[in-house]
Design a protein around this motif. Structure first.
Motif, PDB file in Angstrom:
ATOM      1  N   GLN A  48       0.846  -1.371   0.000  1.00 13.93           N
ATOM      2  CA  GLN A  48       0.200   0.056   0.045  1.00 13.93           C
ATOM      3  C   GLN A  48       0.933   1.198   0.070  1.00 13.93           C
ATOM      4  O   GLN A  48       0.489   2.264  -0.615  1.00 13.93           O
ATOM      5  N   LYS A  49       2.127   1.256   0.697  1.00 13.11           N
ATOM      6  CA  LYS A  49       2.960   2.403   0.936  1.00 13.11           C
ATOM      7  C   LYS A  49       3.451   2.717  -0.568  1.00 13.11           C
ATOM      8  O   LYS A  49       3.750   3.575  -1.308  1.00 13.11           O
ATOM      9  N   GLY A  50       3.849   1.409  -1.230  1.00 14.44           N
ATOM     10  CA  GLY A  50       4.289   1.539  -2.605  1.00 14.44           C
ATOM     11  C   GLY A  50       3.146   2.055  -3.702  1.00 14.44           C
ATOM     12  O   GLY A  50       3.815   3.075  -4.328  1.00 14.44           O
ATOM     13  N   ASN A  51       2.092   1.665  -3.452  1.00 11.32           N
ATOM     14  CA  ASN A  51       0.917   2.423  -4.172  1.00 11.32           C
ATOM     15  C   ASN A  51       0.876   3.878  -3.879  1.00 11.32           C
ATOM     16  O   ASN A  51       0.365   4.437  -4.955  1.00 11.32           O
ATOM     17  N   GLY A  58       2.215  11.198 -11.023  1.00 10.10           N
ATOM     18  CA  GLY A  58       1.826  12.105 -11.896  1.00 10.10           C
ATOM     19  C   GLY A  58       2.177  13.581 -11.592  1.00 10.10           C
ATOM     20  O   GLY A  58       1.904  14.485 -12.695  1.00 10.10           O
ATOM     21  N   VAL A  59       2.614  13.999 -10.658  1.00 11.35           N
ATOM     22  CA  VAL A  59       2.865  15.376 -10.195  1.00 11.35           C
ATOM     23  C   VAL A  59       4.427  15.459 -10.517  1.00 11.35           C
ATOM     24  O   VAL A  59       5.160  15.115  -9.539  1.00 11.35           O
ATOM     25  N   LEU A  60       4.820  15.935 -11.423  1.00 15.44           N
ATOM     26  CA  LEU A  60       6.125  16.203 -11.895  1.00 15.44           C
ATOM     27  C   LEU A  60       6.847  17.666 -11.387  1.00 15.44           C
ATOM     28  O   LEU A  60       6.742  18.651 -12.076  1.00 15.44           O
ATOM     29  N   HIS A  61       7.271  17.241 -10.191  1.00 15.16           N
ATOM     30  CA  HIS A  61       7.832  18.513  -9.437  1.00 15.16           C
ATOM     31  C   HIS A  61       9.024  17.919  -8.685  1.00 15.16           C
ATOM     32  O   HIS A  61       8.865  16.985  -8.277  1.00 15.16           O
ATOM     33  N   GLU A  62       9.991  18.560  -8.656  1.00 16.24           N
ATOM     34  CA  GLU A  62      11.086  18.299  -7.769  1.00 16.24           C
ATOM     35  C   GLU A  62      10.878  17.824  -6.329  1.00 16.24           C
ATOM     36  O   GLU A  62      11.566  16.885  -5.797  1.00 16.24           O
ATOM     37  N   LEU A  63       9.921  18.506  -5.695  1.00 20.97           N
ATOM     38  CA  LEU A  63       9.604  18.049  -4.160  1.00 20.97           C
ATOM     39  C   LEU A  63       9.270  16.601  -4.264  1.00 20.97           C
ATOM     40  O   LEU A  63       9.555  15.993  -3.352  1.00 20.97           O
ATOM     41  N   VAL A  64       8.412  16.329  -5.201  1.00 25.61           N
ATOM     42  CA  VAL A  64       7.674  14.874  -5.431  1.00 25.61           C
ATOM     43  C   VAL A  64       8.812  14.003  -5.802  1.00 25.61           C
ATOM     44  O   VAL A  64       8.981  12.723  -5.218  1.00 25.61           O
ATOM     45  N   ILE A  65       9.486  14.337  -6.547  1.00 27.09           N
ATOM     46  CA  ILE A  65      10.551  13.473  -6.939  1.00 27.09           C
ATOM     47  C   ILE A  65      11.680  13.079  -6.124  1.00 27.09           C
ATOM     48  O   ILE A  65      12.147  11.912  -5.896  1.00 27.09           O
ATOM     49  N   LYS A  66      12.025  14.156  -5.257  1.00 24.80           N
ATOM     50  CA  LYS A  66      12.985  13.978  -4.106  1.00 24.80           C
ATOM     51  C   LYS A  66      12.213  12.977  -2.952  1.00 24.80           C
ATOM     52  O   LYS A  66      12.859  12.217  -2.634  1.00 24.80           O
ATOM     53  N   ARG A  67      10.990  13.219  -2.693  1.00 22.95           N
ATOM     54  CA  ARG A  67      10.166  12.385  -1.758  1.00 22.95           C
ATOM     55  C   ARG A  67      10.225  10.874  -2.093  1.00 22.95           C
ATOM     56  O   ARG A  67      10.526   9.858  -1.458  1.00 22.95           O
ATOM     57  N   ILE A  68       9.999  10.815  -3.481  1.00 21.00           N
ATOM     58  CA  ILE A  68       9.970   9.311  -3.939  1.00 21.00           C
ATOM     59  C   ILE A  68      11.355   8.718  -3.990  1.00 21.00           C
ATOM     60  O   ILE A  68      11.703   7.666  -3.534  1.00 21.00           O
ATOM     61  N   ALA A  69      12.153   9.314  -4.297  1.00 19.38           N
ATOM     62  CA  ALA A  69      13.551   9.031  -4.683  1.00 19.38           C
ATOM     63  C   ALA A  69      14.155   8.645  -2.941  1.00 19.38           C
ATOM     64  O   ALA A  69      15.009   7.711  -3.107  1.00 19.38           O
ATOM     65  N   LYS A  70      13.658   9.307  -2.132  1.00 23.20           N
ATOM     66  CA  LYS A  70      14.151   8.951  -0.773  1.00 23.20           C
ATOM     67  C   LYS A  70      13.675   7.243  -0.387  1.00 23.20           C
ATOM     68  O   LYS A  70      14.626   6.714   0.450  1.00 23.20           O
ATOM     69  N   GLU A  71      12.767   6.971  -0.946  1.00 20.79           N
ATOM     70  CA  GLU A  71      12.582   5.328  -0.725  1.00 20.79           C
ATOM     71  C   GLU A  71      13.324   4.453  -1.643  1.00 20.79           C
ATOM     72  O   GLU A  71      12.991   3.353  -1.603  1.00 20.79           O
ATOM     73  N   LEU A  72      14.345   4.826  -2.438  1.00 26.01           N
ATOM     74  CA  LEU A  72      15.014   3.951  -3.141  1.00 26.01           C
ATOM     75  C   LEU A  72      15.904   3.016  -2.281  1.00 26.01           C
ATOM     76  O   LEU A  72      16.207   1.952  -2.497  1.00 26.01           O
ATOM     77  N   GLY A  73      16.199   3.638  -1.238  1.00 20.62           N
ATOM     78  CA  GLY A  73      16.923   3.028  -0.017  1.00 20.62           C
ATOM     79  C   GLY A  73      16.102   2.054   0.960  1.00 20.62           C
ATOM     80  O   GLY A  73      16.823   1.682   1.897  1.00 20.62           O
ATOM     81  N   ASP A  74      14.873   2.182   0.700  1.00 18.61           N
ATOM     82  CA  ASP A  74      13.982   1.160   1.615  1.00 18.61           C
ATOM     83  C   ASP A  74      14.468  -0.313   1.594  1.00 18.61           C
ATOM     84  O   ASP A  74      14.536  -0.681   0.599  1.00 18.61           O
ATOM     85  N   LYS A  75      14.419  -0.765   2.746  1.00 18.61           N
ATOM     86  CA  LYS A  75      14.778  -2.192   2.874  1.00 18.61           C
ATOM     87  C   LYS A  75      13.771  -3.069   2.443  1.00 18.61           C
ATOM     88  O   LYS A  75      13.973  -4.177   2.202  1.00 18.61           O
ATOM     89  N   GLU A  76      12.458  -2.629   2.499  1.00 17.20           N
ATOM     90  CA  GLU A  76      11.417  -3.198   1.929  1.00 17.20           C
ATOM     91  C   GLU A  76      11.275  -3.655   0.289  1.00 17.20           C
ATOM     92  O   GLU A  76      11.096  -2.434  -0.036  1.00 17.20           O
ATOM     93  N   LEU A  78       9.110  -4.314  -1.833  1.00 18.54           N
ATOM     94  CA  LEU A  78       7.853  -3.747  -2.381  1.00 18.54           C
ATOM     95  C   LEU A  78       7.913  -2.115  -2.752  1.00 18.54           C
ATOM     96  O   LEU A  78       7.397  -1.729  -3.492  1.00 18.54           O
ATOM     97  N   ILE A  79       8.465  -1.583  -1.378  1.00 19.26           N
ATOM     98  CA  ILE A  79       8.477  -0.228  -1.401  1.00 19.26           C
ATOM     99  C   ILE A  79       9.708   0.449  -2.340  1.00 19.26           C
ATOM    100  O   ILE A  79       9.544   1.461  -3.231  1.00 19.26           O
ATOM    101  N   ARG A  80      10.773  -0.381  -2.524  1.00 21.19           N
ATOM    102  CA  ARG A  80      12.053   0.250  -3.100  1.00 21.19           C
ATOM    103  C   ARG A  80      11.593   0.076  -4.745  1.00 21.19           C
ATOM    104  O   ARG A  80      11.853   1.056  -5.413  1.00 21.19           O
ATOM    105  N   SER A  86       8.144   4.314 -10.107  1.00 21.98           N
ATOM    106  CA  SER A  86       7.237   5.459 -10.210  1.00 21.98           C
ATOM    107  C   SER A  86       8.410   6.552 -10.815  1.00 21.98           C
ATOM    108  O   SER A  86       8.002   7.524 -11.702  1.00 21.98           O
ATOM    109  N   LEU A  87       9.661   6.603 -10.445  1.00 22.26           N
ATOM    110  CA  LEU A  87      10.757   7.505 -10.969  1.00 22.26           C
ATOM    111  C   LEU A  87      10.894   7.040 -12.621  1.00 22.26           C
ATOM    112  O   LEU A  87      11.100   8.223 -13.294  1.00 22.26           O
ATOM    113  N   GLY A  88      10.829   6.263 -12.747  1.00 26.58           N
ATOM    114  CA  GLY A  88      10.913   5.824 -14.339  1.00 26.58           C
ATOM    115  C   GLY A  88       9.906   6.342 -15.184  1.00 26.58           C
ATOM    116  O   GLY A  88      10.163   6.648 -16.601  1.00 26.58           O
TER     117      GLY A  88
END
Length: 266
Positions: A48-51, A58-76, A78-80, A86-88
């Motif tokens: 659900q967090k991944g979703n 769809g919100v193409l702004h650096e704030l959203v990009i940065k927030r989503i990119a933060k989860e690239l390092g998630d240990k889970e 499904l989230i990673r 999403s970034l793709g």
């Protein structure tokens, strides 16, 4: 005085036009708040967090990009993986930077997990940016699984530039012939997709053509519709809906075909 008041009443009020950049920032701030809320919810599952990340892509702004990119390092995973996906699809310079940085940082895990590796390759390929070529070509034919090699070849084929054509043909000419031949159907597909030219499943033929064409060649504005099985291979990789000749088959069979061709375009 009365005449002046009458004039003011009939003159339309002039409002300052809305600032699109300001509106987008408000949308981005709201999107980030929604993501944060989802991740703070201890009862919410990883899927659900991944979703929640996907929902804001769809919100193409650096704030959203940065927030989503933060989860690239998630240990889970499904989230990673949701962050990678999403970034793709957020076509912007910042997602590509984040994905390339993540690829260097998490390379060891990618090598161990083909599905994760392929998802990352697709994400940077979708950006269609030459900046991704070095990462995609790095040790391309040394990977042990065909899926990863195909993904890298198709990602290069999705970056519509002369440099992509040159990159693929250079790889074909400096790599062991046996390895190239093993992956020639995918190389041929990617090159046709880029050039609208078909030199067959022969690396030398492609190299000879490129030697005489390179100086003046320009990438066609639109990719070609390839032979049926090639197009199916390409569409299947990228997850495109296969709409060609489906209506005719529906009328005959009453349902979508289940065929999944694996052959080349010859």
């Amino acid at each position: 005085m009365q005449a002046l008041l009458s004039l003011l009443l009939i003159v339309p009020l002039v409002q300052a036009p809305a600032d699109p950049a300001s509106d987008l920032r408000v949308q981005a701030e709201t999107a980030v708040e929604r993501i944060d809320k989802a991740f703070k919810n201890k009862t919410m599952e990883a899927s659900q967090k991944g979703n929640a990340l996907r929902a804001e892509s769809g919100v193409l702004h650096e704030l959203v990009i940065k927030r989503i990119a933060k989860e690239l390092g998630d240990k889970e995973p499904l989230i990673r993986d949701a962050a990678v996906e999403s970034l793709g699809i957020m076509i912007h310079t910042e997602p590509l930077k984040a994905l390339l940085k993540h690829g260097k940082r998490d390379r060891k895990q990618m090598v161990k997990q083909d599905e994760y590796h392929v998802a990352w390759i697709k994400a940077i390929g979708r950006q269609q940016d030459e900046e991704a070529l070095d990462a995609l070509t790095n040790k391309l034919f040394t990977y042990p699984t065909a899926a990863v090699i195909q993904a890298r070849v198709f990602a290069i084929g999705n970056i519509r530039s002369v440099k992509s054509v040159d990159t693929l043909i250079q790889l074909m000419t400096v790599t062991d012939v046996r390895r190239v031949n093993n992956h020639m159907p995918n190389l041929q597909t990617a090159l046709i997709r880029l050039t609208s030219v078909d030199r067959g499943a022969n690396a030398k033929s492609w190299a000879d053509w490129w030697r005489t064409s390179k100086k003046t060649f320009q990438i066609p504005k639109e990719p070609p519709v390839m032979k049926k099985q090639m197009q199916a291979r390409w569409d299947r990789f990228w997850g495109y809906e296969r709409t060609y000749d489906r209506n005719a088959k529906r009328s005959k069979r009453g349902q979508d075909p289940e065929d999944d061709p694996e052959g080349g375009g010859n």
